[in-house]
Design a protein around this motif. Structure first.
Motif: not given
Length: 677
Positions: A251-260
């Protein structure tokens, strides 16, 4: 609520250097309130990169554990380094986790580090998932990246939580299963929002990818899918768990560590659907306690710290287990969980959990311990280091300090090799790359207080002869009283044995038998130094066929010296040559690089013996060649540069062979310069 084995999720965070693995780990810790700030690698204040070397360099060099609790599930994340020089840490981490989360940089496309992470995870037999990071930034093309991933890794790669992008900028995130859209505030808190008007067709495409993959996990799900029925949440979770366990879904998840952004969805799905230790491995929660030690840290202040996974039963404080390697009993006087460098003492750890203990006396990485010492677990397959450098102390008399320091480092890093070469009088360290060796020397200085200079490895050449010659050697000395007298005639020729083949055919007692051993010993000692460049002589046959002696003045020393004189004069006339070590090189590389690699081998005076497809790796080939060791010094660096890290090799000494005339001339010249210096 007590944590059981089924409540545990062990996850290695992998990926290319700079993709944001440590940043994601920090976001997870901060979001779950296990850190009081969102640490940044650039600021040197992260929980997982706590080693002084990591803070100084601003990148991970060792794996770090970060446990969190989500929805009653304990998730042990292990943040691993992205640089190839520290792949040993990746192998350690994968040996005790059941899942790999591969972090991708949304702006960089598919990087080689992600490919290598996939390969390492596949080799370890763990489930695989992706987190596409840095989606808070501009100029993003998520669709293109997803297509690259599916082209490279196959249709098991399917989107589950994706960005919706307009004008190359993320507008919101979409839960593909629930068909819901979310935006995030600065604390990573989601708010549901209306599905953008242009998202329907894209969502339909992504759902098809996901549901087709889910349908492969069971006949019931497949029937439902082709019957056009909706899946329940329980069915999706079960199918996802089955698909992860059997490697049919990534599975592919997406997001940003910088903005959580996306961290909440990732954590909830890990807690609900990712495999636990007893589901995927043959671990037995009800058996007696046993552990596998996967990592060691040689702390100069605390002493040896052993990181372990409980492989069966429940480990309790003060338990005594026996090491299967050496049958030594070890007491676990204190057991801890660890987050970065912070230790928390616990009374017990259940099967599948990860912990640390200090001061085990006879236990090292790759050791298995159990109640009766009969249980053993698979050892971690560490890569062999081939980049070799000599280590020279900056301060006189620091040799022992260096040896002691490296011995300690060898305990914690099994990808280092150390050789004290008596022949070349060099201390040698072998590492996986320049960065690795640089870190080793930094640790020697900072931990053990010894500074070193690095130099090239000296090659252990040999000398021999190709011709046959008869040579006289006479030692005569008179200085009042008893003198010294030894006289030999020896035929020198190439020998079949590696060392000295000594024979005698003396007639009529010209040289008494009592002196034969002295002649042989004189030759053996002389052979330590050849006549061309001072390297040891091999494959020498010497037949003592004549000579003379003196009743009073002859003795063993005189005949030893006479033999040495004959050797020095005779070998000069017997067509002496330099022999160089030749090794067997096996390089595994992408087919597209075949020409470049063969060209490089030819430049190294190598002789290609064959090329075959790599059975274990599609699109790769194995090149076998003979290459002189003297030409292999930079091969690790060059192969990595040409192949971007995709190429691997092994190299083993095979034999000595005659060095070409131009090479031999240079070896002889260098030996003379060294002697003069």
């Amino acid at each position: 609520m007590a944590i059981t084995s089924k409540d545990i999720r062990n996850i290695s965070i992998l990926g290319h250097g700079g993709s944001g693995k440590t940043s994601l780990t920090e976001a997870i810790l901060f979001y779950t309130k296990n850190a009081d700030r969102l640490g940044k690698t650039a600021d040197g204040n992260t929980v997982s990169d706590y080693d002084p070397e990591e803070i100084k360099r601003k990148y991970s060099i060792s794996a770090s554990i970060a446990p969190v609790t989500v929805g009653g599930k304990k998730i042990n994340f292990i943040d691993t380094p992205g640089f190839l020089d520290f792949v040993g840490e990746v192998k350690q981490s994968l040996s005790v986790t059941d899942n790999a989360l591969i972090v991708m940089n949304a702006k960089s496309g598919l990087e080689v580090g992600a490919e290598l992470a996939w390969d390492n995870a596949s080799e370890a037999g763990v489930s695989k998932a992706f987190f596409v990071n840095r989606l808070d930034e501009e100029n993003i093309n998520f669709e293109q990246l997803l297509n690259e991933m599916r082209d490279t890794f196959g249709t098991s790669v399917c989107p589950i939580f994706v960005p919706y992008i307009e004008n190359q900028k993320t507008v919101c995130y979409i839960d593909v299963i629930e068909k819901k859209a979310y935006t995030y505030d600065k604390n990573g808190k989601p708010s549901e929002t209306a599905l953008p008007a242009g998202a329907e067709s894209l969502l339909e495409e992504y759902q098809t990818m996901l549901f087709e993959a889910l349908a492969e996990t069971s006949e019931e799900i497949m029937e439902k899918y082709f019957g056009g029925e909706e899946f329940t949440e329980e069915e999706v979770i079960e199918a996802l768990n089955n698909g992860l366990s059997t490697a049919s879904i990534a599975p592919v998840f997406a997001g940003s560590a910088a903005t959580m952004a996306g961290v909440d969805f990732l954590l909830n799905m890990i807690a609900k659907a990712f495999p636990n230790p007893v589901d995927t491995k043959s671990l037995k929660a009800d058996d007696a306690a046993s552990v596998f030690v996967f990592k060691t840290i040689a702390d100069p202040f605390v002493g040896k710290m052993s990181y372990f996974k409980v492989m069966s039963g429940t480990l309790k404080r003060d338990d005594q287990l026996i090491n299967a390697t050496n049958e030594q009993a070890e007491k676990f006087a204190h057991i801890y969980t660890i987050r970065g460098k912070k230790q928390t003492e616990v009374e017990e750890l259940v099967c599948g959990d990860i912990g640390v203990t200090a001061k085990l006396v006879s236990t090292n990485t790759n050791d298995s311990l159990s109640a009766d010492g009969s249980v053993t677990y698979d050892k971690i397959p560490f890569p062999v280091p081939y980049l070799c450098m000599s280590v020279v102390p900056k301060a006189k008399g620091d040799e022992d300090k260096i040896s002691s320091g490296i011995t300690k480092l060898l305990e914690e890093d099994l990808t280092i090799r150390y050789v004290n070469n008596a022949e070349t009088k060099q201390m040698l360290i072998y590492g996986l790359g320049e960065m690795h060796i640089d870190v080793i020397t930094s640790k020697l200085k900072n931990r053990f207080g010894t500074s070193v200079d690095l130099g090239a490895e000296k090659i252990a050449y040999r000398e021999t002869i190709k011709g046959t010659v008869q040579q006289e050697g006479k030692h005569k000395k008179q200085s009042g009283g008893h003198g010294q007298y030894g006289h030999v005639k020896i035929e020198f020729s190439p020998g079949e044995e590696i060392g000295l083949t000594f024979t005698e055919s003396v007639f009529g007692g010209a040289v008494p038998k009592a002196y034969f051993p002295a002649v042989e010993k004189g030759l053996q000692e002389a052979m330590q130094k050849g006549v061309l460049a001072g390297y040891p002589v091999v494959n020498l046959k010497a037949n003592l066929y004549d000579g003379s002696y003196h009743d009073v003045d002859s003795n063993e020393l005189s005949f030893k010296l006479a033999a040495s004189i004959a050797y020095k004069e005779g070998l000069k006339k017997a067509n002496p040559i330099i022999l160089e070590p030749i090794g067997m090189l096996k390089t595994i590389i992408p087919d597209a690089l075949m020409g470049d690699i063969i060209g490089d081998i030819n430049k190294r005076r190598g002789k290609v013996l064959g090329m075959n497809p790599a059975e274990h790796k599609k699109g790769y080939s194995i090149i076998e060649a003979e290459v002189p060791k003297a030409e292999m010094g930079t091969y690790t660096i060059q192969l990595r540069a040409v192949s971007q890290g995709r190429g691997t090799f092994s190299y083993e000494f095979d034999r000595y062979a005659e060095a070409p005339a131009n090479v031999a001339a240079k070896i002889i010249e260098n030996a003379k310069l060294e002697e003069e210096a």
